[in-house]
Design an enzyme around this catalytic site. Structure first.
Site, PDB file in Angstrom:
ATOM      1  N   LYS A  53       0.850  -1.304   0.120  1.00 12.19           N
ATOM      2  CA  LYS A  53      -0.025   0.041  -0.002  1.00 12.19           C
ATOM      3  C   LYS A  53       0.973   1.275   0.041  1.00 12.19           C
ATOM      4  O   LYS A  53       0.767   2.345  -0.825  1.00 12.19           O
ATOM      5  CB  LYS A  53      -0.931  -0.174   1.234  1.00 12.19           C
ATOM      6  CG  LYS A  53      -2.078  -1.327   1.062  1.00 12.19           C
ATOM      7  CD  LYS A  53      -2.916  -1.446   2.319  1.00 12.19           C
ATOM      8  CE  LYS A  53      -3.769  -2.602   2.196  1.00 12.19           C
ATOM      9  NZ  LYS A  53      -4.635  -2.856   3.270  1.00 12.19           N
ATOM     10  N   GLN A  97      -4.806  -1.541   9.531  1.00 17.73           N
ATOM     11  CA  GLN A  97      -4.566  -3.095   8.951  1.00 17.73           C
ATOM     12  C   GLN A  97      -5.300  -4.147   9.910  1.00 17.73           C
ATOM     13  O   GLN A  97      -4.733  -3.960  10.881  1.00 17.73           O
ATOM     14  CB  GLN A  97      -2.995  -3.374   8.359  1.00 17.73           C
ATOM     15  CG  GLN A  97      -3.165  -4.860   7.832  1.00 17.73           C
ATOM     16  CD  GLN A  97      -3.534  -4.612   6.388  1.00 17.73           C
ATOM     17  OE1 GLN A  97      -3.574  -3.488   5.692  1.00 17.73           O
ATOM     18  NE2 GLN A  97      -4.014  -5.619   5.788  1.00 17.73           N
ATOM     19  N   ASP A 120     -11.219   2.444   3.793  1.00 17.95           N
ATOM     20  CA  ASP A 120     -11.731   0.923   3.654  1.00 17.95           C
ATOM     21  C   ASP A 120     -13.079   0.923   3.590  1.00 17.95           C
ATOM     22  O   ASP A 120     -13.468  -0.166   3.272  1.00 17.95           O
ATOM     23  CB  ASP A 120     -10.983   0.249   4.923  1.00 17.95           C
ATOM     24  CG  ASP A 120      -9.532  -0.385   4.679  1.00 17.95           C
ATOM     25  OD1 ASP A 120      -9.449  -0.850   3.541  1.00 17.95           O
ATOM     26  OD2 ASP A 120      -9.185  -0.463   5.644  1.00 17.95           O
TER      27      ASP A 120
END
Ligand code: GUN
Length: 280
Positions: A53, A97, A120
């Site tokens: 990422k 994460q 997200d």
């Protein structure tokens, strides 16, 4: 005839190039898109994803900052960091994460992220917006899957779509996006009877279970589009999807490989959400 292989790496690369142009335009207006990436503990897979990422941010000119917290971080410390990032104006997107270490409460962490920085799309407000058909951010992996289907020249409208897996990250939101594009959607899971028969109805089959090779060629309708979201590390260290590629490729019309299918698309969609967050 063997299936067409859907090249997720190439499609993701095209999307990232387009995003780079958008980022350049934003910078001319004095807006510098920024993403904060939070990782807690020492999960090796999480480390690989976070590095990928950050690399994607560099490629397209997005500013990124990493917060790597130790395994023993407390819930309070993590919530404090999220609240600080919520207020920080250089940060347009926040990504924590998952999975978090077991002593931490993921739900509370997600609920603390400002929904307008939730790239997200895990916050209940964003999940609600998606279900109501009015999304701000699209969920990264399901959106990547939709893009792969579209860029391969397939139209979802009216098709039999079968999603195997019902996770909050993939299966559930995936079924909503397919429905939004007018697919006829069936969701399968561990209690589904006759998984093979249901899968064989699918014109579009999306598999997101996390079990290597649970879908084999005999479970696929000839000519179907097969999207494999699974990433499983085998004992021999090799990566395997949830689909048994070798038997499936002989039956499907088009299929994604693992690696090089959905994975790169998830990251491209995260970048897209970050640019969107900065634009707003
Ligand atoms: N863990 C597995 N997939 C994801 C994802 O898309 N985002 C985050 N933050 N964690 C994950």
């Amino acid at each position: 005839m063997a299936a067409k292989i859907i090249d997720g790496k190439q499609i993701a690369s095209k999307i990232k190039n387009e995003l780079k142009n958008e980022v350049d335009q934003l910078k001319l207006k004095g807006i510098f898109p920024g993403l904060a990436v939070v990782i807690v503990g020492n999960n090796p897979a999480s480390r690989v994803y976070v590095n990928a990422k950050k690399k994607a941010c560099e490629e397209i000119g997005i500013y990124s900052e990493e917060y790597a917290l130790p395994e023993e971080t407390t819930q309070q410390e993590l919530l404090d960091l999220v609240r600080t990032l919520n207020k920080k104006k250089e940060v347009h997107g926040i990504l924590v994460q998952l999975p978090l270490p077991k002593h931490l409460n993921e739900e509370e962490v997600i609920n603390t992220i400002n929904p307008n920085k939730d790239v997200d799309a895990f916050h209940p407000v964003n999940v609600g917006r998606i279900i109501l058909g009015n999304p701000v951010f699209l969920p990264c992996t399901p959106a990547g899957v939709m893009e792969l289907i579209k860029q391969s020249g397939f139209d979802v409208e009216g098709k039999e779509c079968v999603v195997v897996g019902r996770s909050n990250i993939v299966g559930k939101p995936q079924s909503i996006l397919l429905l939004e594009q007018h697919g006829t959607v069936t969701i399968c899971h561990s209690r589904t009877r006759n998984l093979k028969d249901v899968c064989r109805r699918a014109d579009i089959l999306v598999v997101a279970v996390g079990k290597p090779h649970i879908i084999t060629g005999d479970m696929i309708k000839p000519g179907a589009v097969v999207i494999d979201v699974g990433v499983n590390r085998l004992e021999n260290k090799k990566l395997a999807g949830d689909v048994d590629f070798d038997s499936a490729v002989e039956v499907a019309g088009a299929i994604t490989p693992v690696p090089g299918g959905v994975g790169p698309m998830t990251i491209a969609m995260l970048m897209k959400n970050t640019v969107k967050a900065a634009q707003q």
